[in-house]
Design an enzyme around this catalytic site. Structure first.
Site, PDB file in Angstrom:
ATOM      1  N   HIS A  35      14.291  -6.032  79.655  1.00  0.00           N
ATOM      2  CA  HIS A  35      15.362  -5.531  80.513  1.00  0.00           C
ATOM      3  C   HIS A  35      16.475  -6.562  80.657  1.00  0.00           C
ATOM      4  O   HIS A  35      17.325  -6.441  81.530  1.00  0.00           O
ATOM      5  CB  HIS A  35      14.828  -5.196  81.906  1.00  0.00           C
ATOM      6  CG  HIS A  35      13.670  -4.258  81.907  1.00  0.00           C
ATOM      7  ND1 HIS A  35      12.371  -4.695  81.978  1.00  0.00           N
ATOM      8  CD2 HIS A  35      13.632  -2.909  81.828  1.00  0.00           C
ATOM      9  CE1 HIS A  35      11.561  -3.640  81.958  1.00  0.00           C
ATOM     10  NE2 HIS A  35      12.301  -2.552  81.857  1.00  0.00           N
ATOM     11  N   GLY A  82      10.698   2.806  82.179  1.00  0.00           N
ATOM     12  CA  GLY A  82      12.100   3.172  82.102  1.00  0.00           C
ATOM     13  C   GLY A  82      12.485   3.638  80.711  1.00  0.00           C
ATOM     14  O   GLY A  82      11.777   3.402  79.734  1.00  0.00           O
ATOM     15  N   SER A  83      13.621   4.298  80.618  1.00  0.00           N
ATOM     16  CA  SER A  83      14.194   4.628  79.315  1.00  0.00           C
ATOM     17  C   SER A  83      14.913   3.396  78.760  1.00  0.00           C
ATOM     18  O   SER A  83      15.066   2.384  79.433  1.00  0.00           O
ATOM     19  CB  SER A  83      15.163   5.797  79.450  1.00  0.00           C
ATOM     20  OG  SER A  83      14.507   6.955  79.916  1.00  0.00           O
ATOM     21  N   GLY A  84      15.359   3.498  77.521  1.00  0.00           N
ATOM     22  CA  GLY A  84      16.046   2.377  76.889  1.00  0.00           C
ATOM     23  C   GLY A  84      15.165   1.551  75.987  1.00  0.00           C
ATOM     24  O   GLY A  84      15.639   0.596  75.362  1.00  0.00           O
ATOM     25  N   HIS A  85      13.856   1.900  75.920  1.00  0.00           N
ATOM     26  CA  HIS A  85      12.912   1.142  75.099  1.00  0.00           C
ATOM     27  C   HIS A  85      12.413   1.960  73.905  1.00  0.00           C
ATOM     28  O   HIS A  85      11.396   1.622  73.303  1.00  0.00           O
ATOM     29  CB  HIS A  85      11.722   0.701  75.946  1.00  0.00           C
ATOM     30  CG  HIS A  85      12.101  -0.060  77.165  1.00  0.00           C
ATOM     31  ND1 HIS A  85      12.852  -1.215  77.119  1.00  0.00           N
ATOM     32  CD2 HIS A  85      11.873   0.189  78.481  1.00  0.00           C
ATOM     33  CE1 HIS A  85      13.053  -1.657  78.348  1.00  0.00           C
ATOM     34  NE2 HIS A  85      12.479  -0.817  79.190  1.00  0.00           N
ATOM     35  N   ASP A  93       7.388   0.162  88.242  1.00  0.00           N
ATOM     36  CA  ASP A  93       6.458   1.058  87.570  1.00  0.00           C
ATOM     37  C   ASP A  93       5.147   1.148  88.348  1.00  0.00           C
ATOM     38  O   ASP A  93       4.584   2.240  88.535  1.00  0.00           O
ATOM     39  CB  ASP A  93       6.178   0.570  86.154  1.00  0.00           C
ATOM     40  CG  ASP A  93       7.372   0.718  85.229  1.00  0.00           C
ATOM     41  OD1 ASP A  93       8.504   0.762  85.729  1.00  0.00           O
ATOM     42  OD2 ASP A  93       7.173   0.777  84.003  1.00  0.00           O
TER      43      ASP A  93
END
Length: 331
Positions: free
Chosen positions: A219, A54-57, A110
Site C-alpha cells: 500500500h 482491498g482492491s488495487g492488488h 482487514d
C-alpha cells in the site's frame, strides 16, 4: 499521471463488472457487496473459501476466484479493507454445510472487518474458520498492521487450501494446512517507483530517479530504508538474504520460488531476477522445486518486485500441483 478511469468512485465496481462479463459461465457479480463468486457456489460437498482485502492488488483476489482457488472475494475500495457488511453478507451467501473459511491478510482494517463480519454471520448460524497470512519479513509492525503484513505468500495459502477444499477436506483440515503453509512462507519486496491510486491522481510517495525503497509495503508503506538504486543482482541478494535468514531456510530444503511483480515491472525483468535468484539459492544448497514468475499480488502500477520462498514437502507439492480454473491463468 494518465489513467484509464471514469469516475474514480466507480473504479472498483466497473472493474468487477468487467471481470464478471468476461467470465459469464464461471463467475457471478453481486454489486451490493463488491462480491465476485463462483457460479456453482456454495456447494454442499466443500468448505467455501473466501478472501477480501482491498482492491488495487489484482489479480489478488477477485481474479483468482474459481475451481481449486477461492470461492468468493469481496474487496473494499483501492487499498481499503472491505466494509464489515460485505464480509457478513458474503459469508451468508457462501454458507455451506461444511463451513466457510476466511483468509485474512494481516492488516488492521482487514482483521477488524472480518472479525465483525464473522461474529455477525456466526450469530446467524454460519460456521466460520479464520486463517491469518503474515509472510512479509520486511517489518514486524507498520501503521497498517498488528504484526507482519500479508503479501504475495498469500497465494500459496490460497492455492493449497483451495485444492484441499476441492478434494473434500473439512474446515479443521483446511485450517491445519493453511497455518502450516503460512508458517513456512516468507516474502520481502522493494519498489523502484510509487503507485497512483485513481482517486488521488498522484503518486502516494516520491522516489528520486536514483532511489529505491527496500521492504516497501503493497500500500506504499515505508520499507526498511530508502537507498540509491542498485543493480538487479544486488537487489536480489538483499531480498534473498532477508527472506532466507528469517525462517531460516537452509541447505537441503526444497522450495517454491516466486518472483512477483508489483504492477509496473515488465515480465522480462522479472525473469532476469528469477534467473539470478535461482542460481543463488542453488549456491546455498536450496533446491527450487516449483517456480512462479509474474504478477500475483500487485500495488496498482508500482514498479518493483517481491521474492517469496515457501518450503515444500510432499503434501504441499501435491496441493500446489492440483488443477485450478480461474479467470487468469498465471497460477
Amino acid at each position: 499521471m494518465k489513467k484509464f478511469v471514469n469516475d474514480p468512485r466507480q473504479f472498483v465496481p466497473e472493474m468487477l463488472k468487467g471481470i464478471a462479463l468476461a467470465n459469464p459461465d464461471t463467475l457471478r457479480y453481486v454489486p451490493e457487496y463488491n462480491l465476485i463468486m463462483r457460479t456453482d457456489a456454495p456447494r454442499d460437498d466443500k468448505v467455501s473459501v473466501i478472501q477480501g482485502s482491498g482492491s488495487g492488488h489484482e489479480p489478488a483476489h477477485v481474479m483468482i476466484v474459481g475451481k481449486g482457488m477461492l470461492d468468493a472475494a469481496c474487496p473494499g475500495d483501492v487499498f481499503a479493507a472491505p466494509p464489515m457488511d460485505y464480509v457478513y453478507e458474503t459469508s451468508k451467501l457462501l454458507a455451506s454445510p461444511k463451513g466457510v473459511l476466511h483468509i485474512i491478510n494481516n492488516y488492521t482494517g482487514d482483521r477488524m472487518a472480518f472479525e465483525m463480519g464473522q461474529e455477525m454471520a456466526e450469530a446467524d448460524g454460519v460456521t466460520i474458520g479464520t486463517l491469518l497470512v503474515d509472510d512479509d519479513v520486511a517489518v514486524k509492525d507498520s501503521t497498517y498492521t498488528v504484526g507482519r503484513r500479508g503479501v504475495a505468500g498469500n497465494f500459496f495459502v490460497i492455492k493449497t487450501v483451495g485444492a484441499a477444499s476441492e478434494q473434500g477436506a473439512d474446515l479443521d483440515e483446511l485450517l491445519r494446512i493453511g497455518n502450516r503453509v503460512n508458517s513456512v512462507t516468507r516474502t520481502m519486496g522493494m519498489a523502484l517507483t510509487s503507485c497512483t491510486p485513481p482517486a488521488k491522481g498522484s503518486p502516494l510517495f516520491e522516489l528520486g530517479d536514483d532511489e529505491m525503497e527496500m521492504g516497501v509495503g503493497i500500500h506504499g508503506e515505508p520499507g526498511r530504508r530508502r537507498e540509491k538504486l542498485a543493480s538487479a543482482n544486488a537487489i536480489v541478494d538483499e531480498l534473498l538474504e532477508a527472506v532466507v535468514s528469517d525462517l531460516p531456510f537452509s541447505s537441503g530444503d526444497t522450495v517454491a520460488l516466486m518472483i512477483n511483480g508489483l504492477g509496473g515491472t515488465p515480465i522480462s525483468e522479472l525473469y532476469l531476477l528469477y534467473g539470478y535468484a535461482h542460481e543463488q539459492l542453488a549456491k546455498r544448497g536450496i533446491r527450487v522445486g516449483r517456480s512462479y514468475v509474474g504478477e500475483y499480488c500487485t500495488s496498482l502500477d508500482m514498479a518493483g518486485c517481491s521474492i517469496t520462498l515457501s518450503r515444500l514437502d510432499d503434501e504441499i507439492v501435491g496441493l500446489l500441483s492440483a488443477p485450478a480454473e480461474i479467470a487468469i491463468r498465471t497460477f
